[in-house]
Write an enzyme that holds these catalytic residues in place. Structure first.
Site, PDB file in Angstrom:
ATOM      1  N   LYS A 170      35.753  39.623  38.999  1.00 35.64           N
ATOM      2  CA  LYS A 170      34.463  39.168  38.509  1.00 35.64           C
ATOM      3  C   LYS A 170      34.535  37.682  38.220  1.00 35.64           C
ATOM      4  O   LYS A 170      35.636  37.212  37.881  1.00 35.64           O
ATOM      5  CB  LYS A 170      34.014  39.920  37.262  1.00 35.64           C
ATOM      6  CG  LYS A 170      35.011  40.143  36.128  1.00 35.64           C
ATOM      7  CD  LYS A 170      35.732  39.049  35.463  1.00 35.64           C
ATOM      8  CE  LYS A 170      35.049  37.903  34.815  1.00 35.64           C
ATOM      9  NZ  LYS A 170      35.969  36.919  34.204  1.00 35.64           N
ATOM     10  N   TYR A 226      30.557  39.640  30.790  1.00 34.45           N
ATOM     11  CA  TYR A 226      30.942  40.877  30.074  1.00 34.45           C
ATOM     12  C   TYR A 226      29.775  41.415  29.252  1.00 34.45           C
ATOM     13  O   TYR A 226      29.569  42.622  29.160  1.00 34.45           O
ATOM     14  CB  TYR A 226      32.151  40.624  29.166  1.00 34.45           C
ATOM     15  CG  TYR A 226      33.441  40.510  29.925  1.00 34.45           C
ATOM     16  CD1 TYR A 226      34.125  41.654  30.347  1.00 34.45           C
ATOM     17  CD2 TYR A 226      34.000  39.278  30.228  1.00 34.45           C
ATOM     18  CE1 TYR A 226      35.309  41.568  31.050  1.00 34.45           C
ATOM     19  CE2 TYR A 226      35.186  39.175  30.934  1.00 34.45           C
ATOM     20  CZ  TYR A 226      35.838  40.328  31.339  1.00 34.45           C
ATOM     21  OH  TYR A 226      37.000  40.238  32.046  1.00 34.45           O
TER      22      TYR A 226
HETATM   23  P1  NDP Z   1      44.389  31.166  37.549  1.00 36.96           P
HETATM   24  O1  NDP Z   1      44.027  29.733  37.646  1.00 36.96           O
HETATM   25  O2  NDP Z   1      45.420  31.540  36.563  1.00 36.96           O
HETATM   26  O3  NDP Z   1      44.884  31.680  38.961  1.00 36.96           O
HETATM   27  C1  NDP Z   1      44.112  31.513  40.130  1.00 36.96           C
HETATM   28  C2  NDP Z   1      45.039  31.474  41.321  1.00 36.96           C
HETATM   29  O4  NDP Z   1      44.238  31.350  42.480  1.00 36.96           O
HETATM   30  C3  NDP Z   1      45.989  30.301  41.359  1.00 36.96           C
HETATM   31  O5  NDP Z   1      47.168  30.517  40.631  1.00 36.96           O
HETATM   32  C4  NDP Z   1      46.265  30.150  42.823  1.00 36.96           C
HETATM   33  O6  NDP Z   1      47.260  31.067  43.214  1.00 36.96           O
HETATM   34  C5  NDP Z   1      44.967  30.617  43.475  1.00 36.96           C
HETATM   35  N1  NDP Z   1      44.155  29.516  43.990  1.00 36.96           N
HETATM   36  C6  NDP Z   1      43.771  29.373  45.258  1.00 36.96           C
HETATM   37  N2  NDP Z   1      43.065  28.263  45.425  1.00 36.96           N
HETATM   38  C7  NDP Z   1      42.977  27.673  44.219  1.00 36.96           C
HETATM   39  C8  NDP Z   1      42.360  26.481  43.763  1.00 36.96           C
HETATM   40  N3  NDP Z   1      41.670  25.681  44.577  1.00 36.96           N
HETATM   41  N4  NDP Z   1      42.477  26.163  42.466  1.00 36.96           N
HETATM   42  C9  NDP Z   1      43.145  26.965  41.619  1.00 36.96           C
HETATM   43  N5  NDP Z   1      43.753  28.118  42.019  1.00 36.96           N
HETATM   44  C10 NDP Z   1      43.675  28.464  43.308  1.00 36.96           C
HETATM   45  O7  NDP Z   1      43.047  31.953  37.299  1.00 36.96           O
HETATM   46  P2  NDP Z   1      42.898  33.433  36.718  1.00 36.96           P
HETATM   47  O8  NDP Z   1      43.974  34.254  37.259  1.00 36.96           O
HETATM   48  O9  NDP Z   1      42.731  33.370  35.270  1.00 36.96           O
HETATM   49  O10 NDP Z   1      41.482  33.862  37.341  1.00 36.96           O
HETATM   50  C11 NDP Z   1      41.343  34.242  38.683  1.00 36.96           C
HETATM   51  C12 NDP Z   1      40.129  35.173  38.835  1.00 36.96           C
HETATM   52  O11 NDP Z   1      40.327  36.315  38.027  1.00 36.96           O
HETATM   53  C13 NDP Z   1      38.802  34.576  38.393  1.00 36.96           C
HETATM   54  O12 NDP Z   1      37.776  35.012  39.242  1.00 36.96           O
HETATM   55  C14 NDP Z   1      38.592  35.129  37.000  1.00 36.96           C
HETATM   56  O13 NDP Z   1      37.223  35.246  36.629  1.00 36.96           O
HETATM   57  C15 NDP Z   1      39.218  36.513  37.148  1.00 36.96           C
HETATM   58  N6  NDP Z   1      39.735  37.025  35.868  1.00 36.96           N
HETATM   59  C16 NDP Z   1      39.409  38.290  35.513  1.00 36.96           C
HETATM   60  C17 NDP Z   1      39.865  38.820  34.336  1.00 36.96           C
HETATM   61  C18 NDP Z   1      39.542  40.230  33.963  1.00 36.96           C
HETATM   62  O14 NDP Z   1      39.874  40.635  32.868  1.00 36.96           O
HETATM   63  N7  NDP Z   1      38.937  41.005  34.843  1.00 36.96           N
HETATM   64  C19 NDP Z   1      40.669  38.035  33.421  1.00 36.96           C
HETATM   65  C20 NDP Z   1      41.021  36.725  33.907  1.00 36.96           C
HETATM   66  C21 NDP Z   1      40.548  36.241  35.096  1.00 36.96           C
HETATM   67  P3  NDP Z   1      48.308  30.735  44.373  1.00 36.96           P
HETATM   68  O15 NDP Z   1      49.087  29.574  43.849  1.00 36.96           O
HETATM   69  O16 NDP Z   1      49.081  31.963  44.495  1.00 36.96           O
HETATM   70  O17 NDP Z   1      47.519  30.383  45.597  1.00 36.96           O
END
Ligand code: NDP
Length: 426
Positions: A192, A277
């Site tokens: 989401k 949420y």
């Molecule tokens: P993070 O920034 O921690 O991780 C995102 C990952 O996406 C990065 O580590 C990277 O992984 C990859 N990525 C690819 N392109 C990009 C870019 N241009 N900039 C940054 N990262 C990029 O974010 P979150 O994990 O916190 O959030 C990711 C998604 O999950 C969002 O949509 C958020 O809304 C959702 N979310 C949902 C939650 C829930 O409870 N359902 C809780 C937290 C987040 P790599 O290095 O491997 O390419």
């Protein structure tokens, strides 16, 4: 006669128990399990015998006391003993083989939770960071052939070891990445908000339908036990006619350079990330779809929260029954994770209501005490069951469900911008 038989056989049992520790579940497990089954059977016979004797003696109370002790003891013995746990038939049904795309903070949380799944397994990764791929390979035993980057992951279509890809990247990337996954013939699980507006979300729904793959949104609360209980209570009429929902979702966001504060990658601000949420919650708590929206925006820090990145929005949703929801979404206040709902016969308050848990809540009937289980473990097992067996959660979490939230977000932004009441049709 019966009694002497019991004593004799129980002595044999005691000898075996004394010979090896009770919790040794090694090669002799079957041996001990047979013994315990035998012991339980003997115990039942003993209870019947006690009953007979006590009936004869007219000592019903004594019998009941013994029966109570045994009845309390049996489940405890069963639950606390690893031999009994081990005796449960191992799951033999289909296992959803999942690749995670985006190895960031939430991707890591999902991967850890999946260690406890029985119907889903992490088998692959898609990442732009080679060092993370290496770490994850070692940590989760992922073969090289199941590792991809953002350039080459379309090749996943030829990989029979992967059933589904879980897209956990910044919101602005979800649409294109999900559509590529669908075109590769794999089920899409997308975090989401599923996209950054309703048009994008619609494209994703259409692409997944065309590719005949599932599109599921990471609405983990739809599997959370206390939330499920409250929804059931509402469905059973225990709150009477529900009239009002209040949702407060927010936290104080840190680092101003993060993607969550970048309009292109986030699609907006707090509303996309955390306000959603309260939107989704209003719908599953009240059990209706809104027909109008009003909204008011407050921005105290225009440098941190640039054009198109919302800091705080209060919004109201109106429902066909006349019920209303009053909600707050913010990136600039702490400790906001609370749902409240009231009806003609009762009420519920949950705080925290959507965090990773344990969720806490009470109703007019008392505390909600359903056990906490890691949300993402329940979600991934549930999604596997949905995909393989068609078992739906209490509230849907498919692409159409995500699309409704995106339509509401579009309407909220429009209402905040124009100051008008915006009609919606979902
Ligand atoms: P993070 O920034 O921690 O991780 C995102 C990952 O996406 C990065 O580590 C990277 O992984 C990859 N990525 C690819 N392109 C990009 C870019 N241009 N900039 C940054 N990262 C990029 O974010 P979150 O994990 O916190 O959030 C990711 C998604 O999950 C969002 O949509 C958020 O809304 C959702 N979310 C949902 C939650 C829930 O409870 N359902 C809780 C937290 C987040 P790599 O290095 O491997 O390419």
């Amino acid at each position: 006669m019966v009694e002497s038989g019991i004593v004799q056989q129980d002595n044999q049992f005691n000898e075996r128990i004394n010979a090896k520790p009770f919790c040794d579940v090694g090669s002799s497990m079957t041996f001990y399990f047979d013994d315990i089954k035998h012991f339980m059977l003997r115990l039942n016979v003993l209870l019947l015998e006690i009953n007979k004797q006590n009936t004869t003696m007219g000592s019903r109370r004594n019998f009941l006391e013994k029966l109570t002790v045994s009845a309390v003891g049996l489940p405890l013995l069963y639950q606390s003993n690893p031999l009994f746990a081990a005796s449960e038939a191992p799951y033999q049904g289909p296992v959803l083989k999942v690749a995670i795309m985006g190895l960031g903070s939430y991707g890591t949380r999902v991967a850890e939770a999946m260690k406890d799944c029985k119907r889903a397994k992490l088998v692959g990764v898609i990442s732009g960071t080679p060092s993370k791929i290496k770490d994850w390979q070692a940590k989760y035993d992922i073969p090289k052939k199941n590792c991809y980057n953002y350039e080459n992951f379309d090749a996943i279509k030829d990989n029979k070891d992967i059933d589904a890809v879980y897209v956990i990247t910044p919101n602005g990337l979800h649409k294109d990445q999900s559509i590529r996954v669908a075109k590769a013939g794999k089920h899409v699980i997308c975090e989401k908000p599923m996209a950054v507006n309703a048009d994008e979300a619609q494209e994703m729904v259409d692409a997944c339908k065309a590719a005949k793959v599932h599109l599921l949104i990471g609405y983990r609360m739809h599997y959370e036990p206390k939330t499920v209980e409250v929804i059931k209570m509402r469905q059973n009429g225990e709150f009477g006619k529900v009239k009002f929902f209040q949702g407060q979702s927010g936290f104080t966001i840190g680092d101003p350079s993060q993607w969550r504060l970048n309009k292109e990658l986030a699609g907006g601000g707090a509303m996309m990330d955390i306000g959603i949420y309260s939107i989704n919650g209003a719908r599953y708590m009240l059990g209706e779809e809104p027909i109008w929206v009003t909204a008011q925006e407050t921005k105290t820090d225009p440098i941190k929260f640039k054009e198109g990145v919302d800091e705080t929005i209060q919004f109201q949703l109106g429902f066909p029954s006349g019920a209303v929801a009053n909600c707050l979404s913010t990136y600039n206040m702490s400790h906001l994770d609370r749902f409240f709902m009231t009806g003609s016969e009762g009420w519920v308050e949950m705080q925290p209501s959507t965090g990773y848990g344990p969720i806490k809540g009470r109703t007019h009937k008392g505390e909600l005490n359903q056990p906490h289980t890691t949300h993402q473990t329940l979600q991934m097992d549930g999604m596997s069951q949905l995909i393989f067996e068609g078992v739906q959660p209490i509230v849907s979490l498919d692409g159409d469900e995500g699309l409704k939230d995106m339509k509401i977000i579009d309407a909220i932004y429009k209402a905040a911008e124009t100051g008008e009441k915006v009609a919606i049709s979902l």
